[in-house]
Structure formats: structure tokens, C-alpha cells
Design a protein around this motif. Structure first.
Motif, PDB file in Angstrom:
ATOM      1  N   ALA A 214       0.313  -1.135   0.234  1.00  0.00           N
ATOM      2  CA  ALA A 214       0.328   0.486   0.419  1.00  0.00           C
ATOM      3  C   ALA A 214       0.911   0.689  -0.034  1.00  0.00           C
ATOM      4  O   ALA A 214       0.820   2.244  -0.309  1.00  0.00           O
ATOM      5  CB  ALA A 214      -1.064  -0.420   1.049  1.00  0.00           C
ATOM      6  N   ARG A 215       1.748   1.566   0.292  1.00  0.00           N
ATOM      7  CA  ARG A 215       2.714   2.390   0.781  1.00  0.00           C
ATOM      8  C   ARG A 215       3.568   2.529  -0.703  1.00  0.00           C
ATOM      9  O   ARG A 215       3.664   3.455  -0.889  1.00  0.00           O
ATOM     10  CB  ARG A 215       4.253   1.961   1.767  1.00  0.00           C
ATOM     11  N   ALA A 216       3.802   1.245  -0.945  1.00  0.00           N
ATOM     12  CA  ALA A 216       4.440   0.923  -2.930  1.00  0.00           C
ATOM     13  C   ALA A 216       3.514   1.785  -3.402  1.00  0.00           C
ATOM     14  O   ALA A 216       4.232   3.024  -4.979  1.00  0.00           O
ATOM     15  CB  ALA A 216       5.661   0.265  -2.756  1.00  0.00           C
ATOM     16  N   ALA A 217       1.769   1.818  -3.737  1.00  0.00           N
ATOM     17  CA  ALA A 217       1.719   1.936  -4.490  1.00  0.00           C
ATOM     18  C   ALA A 217       0.325   3.679  -4.502  1.00  0.00           C
ATOM     19  O   ALA A 217      -0.048   4.399  -4.714  1.00  0.00           O
ATOM     20  CB  ALA A 217      -0.064   0.923  -4.506  1.00  0.00           C
ATOM     21  N   ILE A 222      -2.901   4.883   4.732  1.00  0.00           N
ATOM     22  CA  ILE A 222      -3.471   3.165   5.460  1.00  0.00           C
ATOM     23  C   ILE A 222      -2.745   3.360   6.233  1.00  0.00           C
ATOM     24  O   ILE A 222      -2.209   3.255   7.919  1.00  0.00           O
ATOM     25  CB  ILE A 222      -1.392   2.978   5.018  1.00  0.00           C
ATOM     26  N   ILE A 223      -4.215   1.984   6.942  1.00  0.00           N
ATOM     27  CA  ILE A 223      -4.515   1.773   8.101  1.00  0.00           C
ATOM     28  C   ILE A 223      -3.751   0.352   8.878  1.00  0.00           C
ATOM     29  O   ILE A 223      -4.539  -0.944   8.157  1.00  0.00           O
ATOM     30  CB  ILE A 223      -6.202   2.285   8.398  1.00  0.00           C
ATOM     31  N   ALA A 224      -3.433   0.413   9.856  1.00  0.00           N
ATOM     32  CA  ALA A 224      -3.104  -1.114  10.282  1.00  0.00           C
ATOM     33  C   ALA A 224      -4.116  -1.565  11.554  1.00  0.00           C
ATOM     34  O   ALA A 224      -3.685  -0.584  12.531  1.00  0.00           O
ATOM     35  CB  ALA A 224      -1.503  -1.372  10.931  1.00  0.00           C
ATOM     36  N   VAL A 225      -4.327  -3.480  11.726  1.00  0.00           N
ATOM     37  CA  VAL A 225      -4.955  -3.406  12.591  1.00  0.00           C
ATOM     38  C   VAL A 225      -4.831  -4.849  13.314  1.00  0.00           C
ATOM     39  O   VAL A 225      -4.445  -6.005  12.370  1.00  0.00           O
ATOM     40  CB  VAL A 225      -6.752  -3.729  12.489  1.00  0.00           C
ATOM     41  N   VAL A 236       3.855   0.688  11.762  1.00  0.00           N
ATOM     42  CA  VAL A 236       4.137   2.243  11.130  1.00  0.00           C
ATOM     43  C   VAL A 236       5.864   2.507  11.055  1.00  0.00           C
ATOM     44  O   VAL A 236       5.318   3.465   9.766  1.00  0.00           O
ATOM     45  CB  VAL A 236       4.080   3.256  12.840  1.00  0.00           C
ATOM     46  N   ARG A 237       6.687   1.790  11.596  1.00  0.00           N
ATOM     47  CA  ARG A 237       7.213   2.164  10.483  1.00  0.00           C
ATOM     48  C   ARG A 237       7.558   1.461   9.566  1.00  0.00           C
ATOM     49  O   ARG A 237       9.091   1.968   8.530  1.00  0.00           O
ATOM     50  CB  ARG A 237       8.787   1.264  11.712  1.00  0.00           C
ATOM     51  N   LEU A 238       6.890   0.469   8.771  1.00  0.00           N
ATOM     52  CA  LEU A 238       6.732   0.162   7.491  1.00  0.00           C
ATOM     53  C   LEU A 238       5.448   1.054   6.981  1.00  0.00           C
ATOM     54  O   LEU A 238       5.780   1.011   4.992  1.00  0.00           O
ATOM     55  CB  LEU A 238       6.725  -1.709   7.279  1.00  0.00           C
ATOM     56  N   GLY A 239       5.186   2.207   7.295  1.00  0.00           N
ATOM     57  CA  GLY A 239       4.419   2.843   6.292  1.00  0.00           C
ATOM     58  C   GLY A 239       2.946   3.417   6.561  1.00  0.00           C
ATOM     59  O   GLY A 239       2.004   4.120   5.780  1.00  0.00           O
ATOM     60  N   ALA A 240       2.586   1.811   7.764  1.00  0.00           N
ATOM     61  CA  ALA A 240       1.123   2.495   7.814  1.00  0.00           C
ATOM     62  C   ALA A 240       0.893   4.005   8.583  1.00  0.00           C
ATOM     63  O   ALA A 240       2.072   4.558   9.861  1.00  0.00           O
ATOM     64  CB  ALA A 240       0.694   1.925   9.336  1.00  0.00           C
ATOM     65  N   THR A 241      -0.204   4.480   8.596  1.00  0.00           N
ATOM     66  CA  THR A 241      -0.200   5.720   8.962  1.00  0.00           C
ATOM     67  C   THR A 241      -1.011   6.082  10.757  1.00  0.00           C
ATOM     68  O   THR A 241      -0.834   6.995  10.306  1.00  0.00           O
ATOM     69  CB  THR A 241      -1.320   7.251   7.979  1.00  0.00           C
ATOM     70  N   HIS A 242      -1.938   5.048  10.667  1.00  0.00           N
ATOM     71  CA  HIS A 242      -2.814   4.846  11.674  1.00  0.00           C
ATOM     72  C   HIS A 242      -2.862   3.946  11.611  1.00  0.00           C
ATOM     73  O   HIS A 242      -2.817   2.573  11.259  1.00  0.00           O
ATOM     74  CB  HIS A 242      -4.011   5.807  11.591  1.00  0.00           C
ATOM     75  N   VAL A 243      -2.999   3.520  13.618  1.00  0.00           N
ATOM     76  CA  VAL A 243      -2.882   2.216  14.029  1.00  0.00           C
ATOM     77  C   VAL A 243      -3.912   1.792  15.098  1.00  0.00           C
ATOM     78  O   VAL A 243      -3.730   2.651  15.594  1.00  0.00           O
ATOM     79  CB  VAL A 243      -1.271   1.521  14.167  1.00  0.00           C
ATOM     80  N   TYR A 244      -4.530   0.302  14.709  1.00  0.00           N
ATOM     81  CA  TYR A 244      -5.427  -0.359  16.166  1.00  0.00           C
ATOM     82  C   TYR A 244      -5.672  -0.980  15.996  1.00  0.00           C
ATOM     83  O   TYR A 244      -5.404  -2.357  15.351  1.00  0.00           O
ATOM     84  CB  TYR A 244      -7.197   0.883  15.270  1.00  0.00           C
TER      85      TYR A 244
END
Length: 379
Positions: A214-217, A222-225, A236-244
Motif C-alpha cells: 500500500a505504501r509503494a502504491a 494506510i490503516i493497520a489493525v 508504523v515503521r513500515l508505512g502505516a499512517t494509523h494503527v488500531y
């Protein structure tokens, strides 16, 4: 020739695996490569949840089986008719050895190759029956045409992709499954466009690779759960902007994205999570399922989500990848700093510690552990 390999002889759900030891390292006889096959010395093999799914019976496979399907190595020898590689080549191993001629291969979807599916399901190789036998002379099946938790492996030439020699083995070992599946689901299956929003449920190796995809695209947000805080921090270090954490995440996602994400990746293997993903995407949104639930699990979702809301639920096997195309381009993204997969590497272990490694993965503590199968990492 002889090779030391990890063998599963019976399904086991008893944990901790470090104590119950469902697999053992055995010395096996490995036949020479036949026509269209190559002999590879395995340099590094990483442990994937799909390996655990064979151990616990979620993925039904013929036993006994020599495990391991995500790896990199060096070609040692080739059988007659091999034209894709030669001795000395560094290669990434691929768990779907597509024939190149069936309807799906011709349509550009080699991950769905019927001949490969039949060979993988029977524990054989694409070009013939198993080449592994144990001390009693009884056959041992191959896992997904690879069986990489071993010093050496014979594979169909269609199961190997040449890679540059300067790519570290520990990095390259993740590209044949985790990156192909996760990033491929975003880029190939979903065809995510720049500026679209994406949410990834489940932050194992495949889910985190989807975050990288998703970061490369060019996705945003970019949300990670995931329930594990350390995995969310890594995302977050890999590119997620929000995490839950799970539980109440859907409402937050819909609020953040103004009615739902454009894409949701389900990388858990849970029908419940698949259903939640359908709720988390907006009207017209896509859900791509890459997780592998047990065969008896059933998905129940509101039928109106499809025709009434224009949502799509797509399956993605091996990220709909064309490995000879996608592995080189994903490695280029790694060189550019856009796919720092080395951050998913949570340890390197010898072959003898495979049961401890499986317990670390099953517990949720590990992402991708690399098995030093033949001592090449310390050479």
C-alpha cells in the motif's frame, strides 16, 4: 544424495511446540534432478503461518511431508532441458510452479495453475513424483513443490526465479511468499491507485507486506489493525499512517476515511474478520482475502453488501503474482527503500531449533524467522 530436512509425520495441535516437538530433523535421501528440475542448496528459509497450518491440520496435506516453502538458495545442478537457470545462480523459490500452458497461466494468472495445484496437493513435484525417501525407503512428500527446511532441495525449474547475487539471503528469503502474497494482493489483485485508502487486518508477514504494498502504491491513509502492540508499532515503521487494536476499529476507520476505506486486506484467515472488512470499506469498496481459514469455517455476511452497496469480496492466492515479473520489481522497490522487509526479520535460527521457531510464530511474538538450513548464512 543425503539431506537433513524437517519432517512432519502427524498432525499436532498440542502446544507449546517447543516441548511437544511436532516436527523433527531427519536425514533423507534426495533423488537427482530429472528433466526440467534443478538442485538447489538452500541458504535461508523463513517460517510462515502456512507451515503451521499444515502442522495443525488447517491445510490438509499428505504425510509424511518435508516442510518449508519460502526460501532462497544457490543452484547446484540442473537436469536435462533446464534453460531458466544454471549452476551458481542465486534463486528465490516459489510455491506455485506454474506450467505456463493451462488456461489460467495463459490468462496471466499462474498462481491458479491447475497442474501446479494438483502436484502441490499430492505432495509431488510438477514434473514427477516425490524425490524424497526416509531411512526405511518410504517416500516423503514435498510441501508446495519446495520443502525448503532442508540443506538441499530439488524443484521444478518453474519454481525458481533468478535474483541478483548481491541481495542478502535473509532479505531475499521473504520475497517468494510473504511479499508476493501481501504486496501482490494490494498491487495485483486490488489494483490500488495512488491516494486511495487501505486498511490491513492482521500484521503477520503477509499483512505487513500488504502495508508495504500500500505504501509503494501511494495509498493514504494506510490503516493497520492487530491485537499485538509491537506489530502495530512495526506497521508504523513500515508505512502505516494509523494503527488500531481490534474492537471498535470499524467505527474509527469509517470516521477517518469519511464512510469507509477503498480497500481492506484480510490477512488473518478468519471469517469473522472477513465480515468486519466488508463493514470497514465504503460503498464500492474492495475486500481482498489472503488469509487461509480452516476448510470447515463458513463466512456469513449481509447479501445486500454486494449488489446493494457495490462492494467486492476477492480471493487472492500468492497475490495473483507472476513471480518472474513481480519478484524482480519488488526487489527493485527494496533497493529504493520502499520495501524494507528486513524490519520483519525477528531472528535467525539453526535447523535444529525449528520447533522453538514454530512456537514463537504461533504465539504471535515473531513475524518472520529465518532458518539457516545449511550454514550458508555463517559462511
Amino acid at each position: 544424495m543425503k539431506t537433513r530436512a524437517v519432517v512432519l509425520r502427524g498432525i499436532s495441535t498440542a502446544r507449546p511446540y517447543s516441548e511437544t516437538r511436532p516436527v523433527e530433523v531427519e536425514e533423507l535421501e534426495l533423488g537427482a534432478p530429472r528433466e526440467g528440475e534443478v538442485l538447489v542448496r538452500i541458504a535461508a528459509a523463513s517460517l510462515c503461518h502456512s507451515d503451521l497450518s499444515v502442522v495443525n491440520g488447517d491445510r490438509v496435506r499428505p504425510l509424511p511431508m518435508a516442510l518449508g516453502h519460502e526460501a532462497v538458495g544457490v543452484v547446484q545442478d540442473t537436469g536435462p532441458g533446464v534453460s531458466r537457470v544454471r549452476p551458481g545462480d542465486h534463486v528465490a523459490l516459489v510455491f506455485v510452479p506454474s506450467c505456463g500452458f493451462c488456461a489460467d497461466c495463459a490468462a496471466g494468472r499462474p498462481a491458479l495453475c491447475a497442474q501446479a495445484a494438483a502436484a502441490n496437493g499430492s505432495g509431488a513435484l510438477l514434473h514427477g513424483p516425490s524425490l524424497l525417501t526416509d531411512a526405511s525407503g518410504s517416500p516423503v512428500h514435498h510441501q508446495l513443490g519446495v520443502s525448503a527446511f532442508s540443506e538441499y532441495a530439488v524443484l521444478a525449474q518453474e519454481s525458481v526465479v533468478p535474483i541478483p547475487e548481491d541481495i542478502p539471503f535473509t532479505v531475499a528469503s521473504l520475497f517468494g511468499c510473504a511479499v508476493l502474497t501481501g504486496a501482490g494482493a494490494v498491487i495485483n489483485t486490488a489494483a490500488l491507485r495512488p491516494g486511495q485508502s487501505a486498511v490491513v487486518y492482521g500484521l503477520g508477514g503477509v499483512g505487513l507486506s500488504a502495508v508495504l504494498g500500500a505504501r509503494a502504491a501511494g495509498a493514504y491513509p494506510i490503516i493497520a489493525v492487530d491485537p499485538v502492540q509491537e506489530k502495530r508499532e512495526l506497521a508504523v515503521r513500515l508505512g502505516a499512517t494509523h494503527v488500531y487494536a481490534p474492537g471498535g476499529a470499524v467505527g474509527t476507520i469509517r470516521e477517518l476515511t469519511s464512510a469507509g476505506a477503498d480497500l481492506a486486506i484480510e490477512a488473518v484467515g478468519s471469517p469473522k474478520v472477513m465480515a468486519e472488512c466488508l463493514t470497514a470499506v465504503a460503498r464500492g469498496g474492495k475486500v481482498v482475502s489472503v488469509g487461509l481459514p480452516a476448510p470447515d469455517r463458513v463466512l456469513e455476511v449481509p447479501a445486500l453488501a454486494f449488489a446493494g452497496e457495490g462492494k467486492s469480496l476477492l480471493g487472492s492466492y500468492m497475490g495473483d503474482a507472476v513471480p518472474r515479473r513481480d519478484i524482480p520489481r519488488f526487489l527493485d522497490l527494496w533497493r529504493a527503500g520502499l520495501m524494507p522487509v528486513e524490519q520483519m526479520h525477528t531472528g535467525t535460527l539453526p535447523l535444529a531449533d525449528i520447533n522453538a521457531a514454530m512456537e514463537e510464530l504461533a504465539s504471535g511474538r515473531a513475524i518472520r524467522q529465518v532458518i539457516d538450513t545449511s550454514g550458508m548464512l555463517n559462511a
